[in-house]
Design a protein around this motif. Structure first.
Motif, PDB file in Angstrom:
ATOM      1  N   CYS A   1      12.248  49.552 -12.914  1.00 29.18           N
ATOM      2  CA  CYS A   1      12.054  48.915 -14.225  1.00 29.18           C
ATOM      3  C   CYS A   1      12.578  47.484 -14.242  1.00 29.18           C
ATOM      4  O   CYS A   1      13.702  47.206 -13.832  1.00 29.18           O
ATOM      5  N   LEU A   2      11.729  46.570 -14.747  1.00 31.84           N
ATOM      6  CA  LEU A   2      12.076  45.158 -14.856  1.00 31.84           C
ATOM      7  C   LEU A   2      12.666  44.801 -16.217  1.00 31.84           C
ATOM      8  O   LEU A   2      13.123  43.681 -16.418  1.00 31.84           O
ATOM      9  N   GLY A   3      12.603  45.749 -17.155  1.00 34.96           N
ATOM     10  CA  GLY A   3      13.095  45.490 -18.504  1.00 34.96           C
ATOM     11  C   GLY A   3      12.157  44.644 -19.340  1.00 34.96           C
ATOM     12  O   GLY A   3      12.574  44.044 -20.331  1.00 34.96           O
ATOM     13  N   CYS A   4      10.885  44.588 -18.968  1.00 38.11           N
ATOM     14  CA  CYS A   4       9.926  43.734 -19.690  1.00 38.11           C
ATOM     15  C   CYS A   4       9.534  44.317 -21.046  1.00 38.11           C
ATOM     16  O   CYS A   4       9.036  43.603 -21.913  1.00 38.11           O
ATOM     17  N   GLU A   5       9.723  45.618 -21.209  1.00 35.16           N
ATOM     18  CA  GLU A   5       9.426  46.338 -22.445  1.00 35.16           C
ATOM     19  C   GLU A   5       7.945  46.329 -22.831  1.00 35.16           C
ATOM     20  O   GLU A   5       7.599  46.552 -23.992  1.00 35.16           O
ATOM     21  N   SER A   6       7.061  46.102 -21.871  1.00 35.63           N
ATOM     22  CA  SER A   6       5.622  46.211 -22.145  1.00 35.63           C
ATOM     23  C   SER A   6       5.276  47.612 -22.622  1.00 35.63           C
ATOM     24  O   SER A   6       4.442  47.790 -23.505  1.00 35.63           O
ATOM     25  N   CYS A   7       5.936  48.604 -22.046  1.00 38.87           N
ATOM     26  CA  CYS A   7       5.686  49.996 -22.428  1.00 38.87           C
ATOM     27  C   CYS A   7       6.064  50.246 -23.882  1.00 38.87           C
ATOM     28  O   CYS A   7       5.360  50.953 -24.611  1.00 38.87           O
ATOM     29  N   VAL A   8       7.182  49.659 -24.298  1.00 37.69           N
ATOM     30  CA  VAL A   8       7.646  49.819 -25.679  1.00 37.69           C
ATOM     31  C   VAL A   8       6.626  49.218 -26.644  1.00 37.69           C
ATOM     32  O   VAL A   8       6.305  49.808 -27.678  1.00 37.69           O
ATOM     33  N   GLU A   9       6.112  48.040 -26.275  1.00 34.22           N
ATOM     34  CA  GLU A   9       5.153  47.338 -27.131  1.00 34.22           C
ATOM     35  C   GLU A   9       3.837  48.090 -27.293  1.00 34.22           C
ATOM     36  O   GLU A   9       3.248  48.080 -28.375  1.00 34.22           O
ATOM     37  N   VAL A  10       3.344  48.753 -26.234  1.00 32.12           N
ATOM     38  CA  VAL A  10       2.052  49.439 -26.334  1.00 32.12           C
ATOM     39  C   VAL A  10       2.156  50.861 -26.868  1.00 32.12           C
ATOM     40  O   VAL A  10       1.151  51.468 -27.216  1.00 32.12           O
ATOM     41  N   CYS A  11       3.366  51.392 -26.955  1.00 31.42           N
ATOM     42  CA  CYS A  11       3.538  52.777 -27.415  1.00 31.42           C
ATOM     43  C   CYS A  11       3.462  52.844 -28.940  1.00 31.42           C
ATOM     44  O   CYS A  11       4.417  52.513 -29.642  1.00 31.42           O
ATOM     45  N   GLU A  12       2.305  53.293 -29.434  1.00 32.19           N
ATOM     46  CA  GLU A  12       2.112  53.389 -30.887  1.00 32.19           C
ATOM     47  C   GLU A  12       2.952  54.498 -31.507  1.00 32.19           C
ATOM     48  O   GLU A  12       3.226  54.480 -32.696  1.00 32.19           O
ATOM     49  N   ALA A  13       3.383  55.454 -30.694  1.00 34.37           N
ATOM     50  CA  ALA A  13       4.190  56.572 -31.198  1.00 34.37           C
ATOM     51  C   ALA A  13       5.676  56.225 -31.264  1.00 34.37           C
ATOM     52  O   ALA A  13       6.478  57.017 -31.745  1.00 34.37           O
ATOM     53  N   ASP A  14       6.048  55.030 -30.768  1.00 34.18           N
ATOM     54  CA  ASP A  14       7.446  54.592 -30.765  1.00 34.18           C
ATOM     55  C   ASP A  14       8.331  55.604 -30.029  1.00 34.18           C
ATOM     56  O   ASP A  14       9.429  55.937 -30.466  1.00 34.18           O
ATOM     57  N   ALA A  15       7.821  56.091 -28.884  1.00 32.65           N
ATOM     58  CA  ALA A  15       8.503  57.153 -28.136  1.00 32.65           C
ATOM     59  C   ALA A  15       9.354  56.639 -26.983  1.00 32.65           C
ATOM     60  O   ALA A  15      10.074  57.411 -26.370  1.00 32.65           O
ATOM     61  N   ILE A  16       9.264  55.343 -26.667  1.00 34.53           N
ATOM     62  CA  ILE A  16       9.935  54.811 -25.483  1.00 34.53           C
ATOM     63  C   ILE A  16      11.059  53.855 -25.858  1.00 34.53           C
ATOM     64  O   ILE A  16      10.893  53.000 -26.726  1.00 34.53           O
ATOM     65  N   THR A  17      12.191  54.014 -25.188  1.00 32.30           N
ATOM     66  CA  THR A  17      13.280  53.036 -25.308  1.00 32.30           C
ATOM     67  C   THR A  17      13.652  52.548 -23.920  1.00 32.30           C
ATOM     68  O   THR A  17      13.608  53.302 -22.947  1.00 32.30           O
ATOM     69  N   VAL A  18      13.994  51.260 -23.838  1.00 26.93           N
ATOM     70  CA  VAL A  18      14.450  50.643 -22.603  1.00 26.93           C
ATOM     71  C   VAL A  18      15.786  49.979 -22.913  1.00 26.93           C
ATOM     72  O   VAL A  18      15.868  49.132 -23.794  1.00 26.93           O
ATOM     73  N   GLU A  19      16.824  50.403 -22.225  1.00 26.24           N
ATOM     74  CA  GLU A  19      18.163  49.878 -22.462  1.00 26.24           C
ATOM     75  C   GLU A  19      18.769  49.415 -21.150  1.00 26.24           C
ATOM     76  O   GLU A  19      18.527  50.026 -20.107  1.00 26.24           O
ATOM     77  N   GLU A  20      19.581  48.356 -21.221  1.00 31.91           N
ATOM     78  CA  GLU A  20      20.294  47.909 -20.025  1.00 31.91           C
ATOM     79  C   GLU A  20      21.342  48.929 -19.649  1.00 31.91           C
ATOM     80  O   GLU A  20      21.983  49.518 -20.497  1.00 31.91           O
ATOM     81  N   GLU A  21      21.485  49.118 -18.343  1.00 29.71           N
ATOM     82  CA  GLU A  21      22.461  50.076 -17.841  1.00 29.71           C
ATOM     83  C   GLU A  21      23.860  49.535 -17.981  1.00 29.71           C
ATOM     84  O   GLU A  21      24.102  48.366 -17.851  1.00 29.71           O
TER      85      GLU A  21
END
Length: 62
Positions: free
Chosen positions: A42-62
């Motif tokens: 994971c690069l932390g770009c959060e593209s997945c978060v942006e396209v997820c209409e269900a708001d099911a994905i979170t990306v957090e720094e370790e």
């Protein structure tokens, strides 16, 4: 430093948009749900978060 990617399986609709948009193939579909299988990439770009209409994905720094 990496990122922790979480998918809320109850919210995930299985449309696989996150799989398609991720530039480093963090996700794969399992039982019609997105699962982060290559989280260390994971690069932390959060593209997945942006396209997820269900708001099911979170990306957090370790």
């Amino acid at each position: 430093m990496g990122f922790v990617v979480t998918v809320d399986a109850e919210k995930c609709t299985g449309d696989s948009e996150c799989v398609d948009v991720c530039p480093v193939e963090v996700f794969e579909m399992q039982d019609n749900k997105a699962v982060p299988v290559n989280m260390e990439e994971c690069l932390g770009c959060e593209s997945c978060v942006e396209v997820c209409e269900a708001d099911a994905i979170t990306v957090e720094e370790e």
